[in-house]
Scaffold this motif. Structure first.
Motif, mmCIF file in Angstrom:
data_model
loop_
_atom_site.group_PDB
_atom_site.id
_atom_site.type_symbol
_atom_site.label_atom_id
_atom_site.label_comp_id
_atom_site.label_asym_id
_atom_site.label_seq_id
_atom_site.Cartn_x
_atom_site.Cartn_y
_atom_site.Cartn_z
ATOM 1 N N PHE A 218 0.730 -1.372 -0.152
ATOM 2 C CA PHE A 218 0.005 -0.071 -0.026
ATOM 3 C C PHE A 218 0.917 1.300 -0.062
ATOM 4 C CE2 PHE A 218 -3.207 -2.921 1.605
ATOM 5 C CZ PHE A 218 -4.305 -2.604 0.886
ATOM 6 N N SER A 219 1.949 1.134 0.343
ATOM 7 C CA SER A 219 2.848 2.227 0.526
ATOM 8 C C SER A 219 3.851 2.388 -0.528
ATOM 9 C CB SER A 219 3.835 2.373 2.029
ATOM 10 O OG SER A 219 2.825 2.447 3.055
ATOM 11 N N ILE A 220 4.290 1.389 -1.388
ATOM 12 C CA ILE A 220 5.260 1.406 -2.517
ATOM 13 C C ILE A 220 4.603 1.033 -3.553
ATOM 14 C CG2 ILE A 220 7.142 0.412 -3.183
ATOM 15 C CD1 ILE A 220 8.355 0.133 -0.404
ATOM 16 N N THR A 221 3.990 -0.239 -3.672
ATOM 17 C CA THR A 221 3.606 -0.756 -4.889
ATOM 18 C C THR A 221 2.445 -0.205 -5.557
ATOM 19 O OG1 THR A 221 4.448 -2.875 -4.180
ATOM 20 C CG2 THR A 221 2.915 -3.021 -5.907
ATOM 21 N N LEU A 222 1.492 -0.014 -4.740
ATOM 22 C CA LEU A 222 0.209 0.490 -5.384
ATOM 23 C C LEU A 222 0.393 2.138 -5.851
ATOM 24 C CD1 LEU A 222 -2.585 -0.467 -5.791
ATOM 25 C CD2 LEU A 222 -3.264 0.605 -3.453
ATOM 26 N N PRO A 223 1.194 2.994 -5.133
ATOM 27 C CA PRO A 223 1.250 4.314 -5.356
ATOM 28 C C PRO A 223 2.026 4.423 -6.738
ATOM 29 C CG PRO A 223 1.738 4.218 -3.090
ATOM 30 C CD PRO A 223 1.831 2.948 -3.774
ATOM 31 N N LEU A 224 3.199 3.516 -6.698
ATOM 32 C CA LEU A 224 4.036 3.497 -7.965
ATOM 33 C C LEU A 224 3.349 2.994 -9.149
ATOM 34 C CD1 LEU A 224 7.496 3.172 -6.718
ATOM 35 C CD2 LEU A 224 6.506 5.098 -7.163
ATOM 36 N N LEU A 225 2.258 1.977 -8.993
ATOM 37 C CA LEU A 225 1.668 1.269 -10.094
ATOM 38 C C LEU A 225 0.385 2.266 -10.543
ATOM 39 C CD1 LEU A 225 1.893 -1.557 -11.180
ATOM 40 C CD2 LEU A 225 0.108 -2.247 -9.843
ATOM 41 N N THR A 226 0.148 3.450 -10.081
ATOM 42 C CA THR A 226 -1.209 4.184 -10.296
ATOM 43 C C THR A 226 -0.977 4.759 -11.745
ATOM 44 O OG1 THR A 226 0.072 5.903 -9.140
ATOM 45 C CG2 THR A 226 -1.819 4.648 -8.135
ATOM 46 N N PRO A 227 -0.025 4.877 -12.483
ATOM 47 C CA PRO A 227 0.065 5.227 -14.042
ATOM 48 C C PRO A 227 -0.247 4.386 -14.775
ATOM 49 C CG PRO A 227 2.142 6.222 -12.847
ATOM 50 C CD PRO A 227 1.436 5.237 -12.020
ATOM 51 N N THR A 228 0.042 2.870 -14.540
ATOM 52 C CA THR A 228 -0.300 1.780 -15.245
ATOM 53 C C THR A 228 -1.880 1.586 -15.075
ATOM 54 O OG1 THR A 228 1.837 0.613 -15.005
ATOM 55 C CG2 THR A 228 0.105 -0.627 -15.543
ATOM 56 N N LEU A 229 -2.278 1.714 -13.560
ATOM 57 C CA LEU A 229 -3.583 1.639 -13.332
ATOM 58 C C LEU A 229 -4.439 2.480 -13.897
ATOM 59 C CD1 LEU A 229 -3.349 0.553 -9.658
ATOM 60 C CD2 LEU A 229 -3.768 -0.768 -11.560
ATOM 61 N N PHE A 230 -4.019 3.763 -14.107
ATOM 62 C CA PHE A 230 -4.823 4.756 -14.802
ATOM 63 C C PHE A 230 -4.952 4.414 -16.329
ATOM 64 C CE2 PHE A 230 -4.771 8.731 -17.254
ATOM 65 C CZ PHE A 230 -5.807 9.323 -16.814
ATOM 66 N N PHE A 231 -3.965 4.088 -16.915
ATOM 67 C CA PHE A 231 -4.181 3.574 -18.370
ATOM 68 C C PHE A 231 -4.960 2.684 -18.535
ATOM 69 C CE2 PHE A 231 -2.570 0.733 -21.661
ATOM 70 C CZ PHE A 231 -2.767 1.442 -22.996
ATOM 71 N N VAL A 232 -5.150 1.194 -17.645
ATOM 72 C CA VAL A 232 -5.302 0.308 -17.721
ATOM 73 C C VAL A 232 -7.167 0.459 -17.622
ATOM 74 C CG1 VAL A 232 -6.292 -1.943 -16.570
ATOM 75 C CG2 VAL A 232 -3.935 -1.453 -17.094
ATOM 76 N N GLN A 299 -11.751 11.329 -15.808
ATOM 77 C CA GLN A 299 -10.750 10.876 -15.527
ATOM 78 C C GLN A 299 -9.438 11.523 -15.410
ATOM 79 O OE1 GLN A 299 -10.472 7.946 -13.583
ATOM 80 N NE2 GLN A 299 -12.871 8.106 -13.978
ATOM 81 N N PHE A 300 -9.243 12.262 -16.591
ATOM 82 C CA PHE A 300 -7.950 12.843 -16.930
ATOM 83 C C PHE A 300 -7.900 14.122 -15.893
ATOM 84 C CE2 PHE A 300 -7.254 10.642 -20.806
ATOM 85 C CZ PHE A 300 -5.727 10.667 -20.883
ATOM 86 N N ILE A 301 -9.025 14.675 -15.621
ATOM 87 C CA ILE A 301 -9.008 15.820 -14.733
ATOM 88 C C ILE A 301 -8.699 15.206 -13.081
ATOM 89 C CG2 ILE A 301 -10.560 17.435 -13.376
ATOM 90 C CD1 ILE A 301 -12.060 17.778 -16.048
ATOM 91 N N PHE A 302 -9.249 14.039 -12.852
ATOM 92 C CA PHE A 302 -9.200 13.472 -11.385
ATOM 93 C C PHE A 302 -7.855 12.694 -11.128
ATOM 94 C CE2 PHE A 302 -13.818 14.683 -11.159
ATOM 95 C CZ PHE A 302 -13.670 15.412 -9.740
ATOM 96 N N GLN A 303 -6.910 12.591 -12.407
ATOM 97 C CA GLN A 303 -5.839 11.676 -12.092
ATOM 98 C C GLN A 303 -4.866 12.516 -11.289
ATOM 99 O OE1 GLN A 303 -3.027 11.420 -15.153
ATOM 100 N NE2 GLN A 303 -3.949 12.869 -16.249
ATOM 101 N N LYS A 304 -4.821 13.823 -11.302
ATOM 102 C CA LYS A 304 -3.981 14.453 -10.319
ATOM 103 C C LYS A 304 -4.286 14.209 -8.903
ATOM 104 C CE LYS A 304 -3.879 18.275 -13.739
ATOM 105 N NZ LYS A 304 -4.002 19.761 -13.858
ATOM 106 N N LYS A 305 -5.132 13.601 -8.391
ATOM 107 C CA LYS A 305 -5.762 13.719 -7.212
ATOM 108 C C LYS A 305 -5.085 11.961 -6.730
ATOM 109 C CE LYS A 305 -9.574 16.340 -6.771
ATOM 110 N NZ LYS A 305 -9.017 17.602 -6.066
ATOM 111 N N TRP A 306 -5.067 11.029 -7.613
ATOM 112 C CA TRP A 306 -4.453 9.620 -7.263
ATOM 113 C C TRP A 306 -3.370 8.924 -8.018
ATOM 114 C CZ3 TRP A 306 -5.479 5.188 -10.357
ATOM 115 C CH2 TRP A 306 -6.119 5.431 -11.426
#
Length: 311
Positions: A218-232, A299-306
């Protein structure tokens, strides 16, 4: 006393550079010309034509007749179209999150060093390269009430044997399960690539601090994976909103299955190619385009928040 010498470029040197630039520009345009031509012919022009036809009454043969907003008014007063909007929304907002969650869990398991990992990765990706028509036909037989394998296995254990596709309460969920099974492999590959792109130094530092596996996730994997999750999430949402072939194969000619499983794209097909109402079909396609565009922009607007981009 120092003197500054200013060298001027000769006219012939400037001319040669200009001619070289022109040749490179022409070559570049020639290389992208086939792609641009295909993009215009099969995407841009049909989109413009569909927008124009959405304000007309046209059967595909006669001259289009301008009717203004009549098609849109007819659609939003039609219970079948409103049902298709609900079905499409349920399909998207159920299938996409579950697909991503399952893909994350499987990708984490496939990211471990165990024997046969290449085989497992290939196995999960096989449904992606399988034609949706073939997938729909196989699962249609698996879901068969009387002869399907699923109900046969349930019967062995004396469990209820539901009508997976003919029961309006579970028919849409049954198709969503097939869609998740078919599309989860692609997300697994993308998320797995995202996991392998995370620097190991982050985990090493976390281990020194005594962080548990859950904490590291939750502190490393998930935050650094968010760009991939956003695309998916974006690509999955667009794909699920346009689902048609899987539904078309599983519905077949059965009118009993149509209403519980009707989606917007199925309505486009039905109006345009079954009833010859190209104006109504174009209006539905335009509404779907606006829905996809609006949700993508949000989604592109709210991506800055997560979404966290590691710099």
């Amino acid at each position: 006393m120092e003197t500054s010498v200013v060298t001027k470029k000769r006219p012939e040197t400037v001319g040669r550079k200009k001619r070289k630039f022109n040749r490179e520009a022409i070559a570049a345009y020639l290389f992208i010309a086939p792609t641009m031509l295909g993009l215009f012919m099969f995407y841009i022009f049909p989109a413009i034509a569909s927008f124009v036809l959405s304000f007309t009454k046209w059967n595909g043969i006669s001259t289009p007749e301008f009717v203004g907003l009549a098609n849109l008014i007819k659609l939003f007063t039609d219970s079948s179209f409103l049902r298709s909007i609900i079905n499409t929304a349920v399909f998207t907002f159920v299938s996409v999150p579950f697909t991503i969650i399952i893909a994350i869990l499987i990708a984490i398991m496939l990211n471990q060093k165990i024997k046969g990992m290449v085989f497992y990765r290939t196995l999960y990706f096989l449904p992606v390269v399988t034609m949706p028509v073939a997938v729909g036909m196989v699962w249609k037989w698996l879901y068969n009430t009387d002869y399907g394998l699923i109900n046969y296995v349930l019967g062995i254990f004396h469990l209820p044997q539901p009508s997976w596709l003919f029961d309006p309460k579970i028919s849409l969920i049954s198709v969503i399960v097939v869609y998740i099974w078919m599309s989860v492999g692609n997300n697994i590959i993308l998320i797995l690539a995202g996991l392998q792109g995370i620097e190991k130094s982050y985990y090493e530092a976390a281990e020194i601090d005594g962080a548990s596996r859950i904490r590291k996730f939750f502190s490393i994997t998930l935050p650094l994976l968010t760009p991939t999750l956003f695309f998916v999430f974006i690509t999955g949402m667009i794909s699920s909103l346009q689902v048609f072939d899987l539904l078309f194969v599983m519905i077949g000619n059965s009118t009993a299955l149509l209403e519980p499983l009707r989606t917007i794209v199925y309505g486009v097909y039905e109006s345009g190619f079954k009833y010859g109402e190209m104006g109504i079909a174009s209006a539905q396609a335009f509404i779907l385009f606006l829905a996809i565009l609006l949700m993508t922009i949000i989604q592109f607007i709210f991506q800055k928040k997560w979404v966290y981009y590691d710099s």
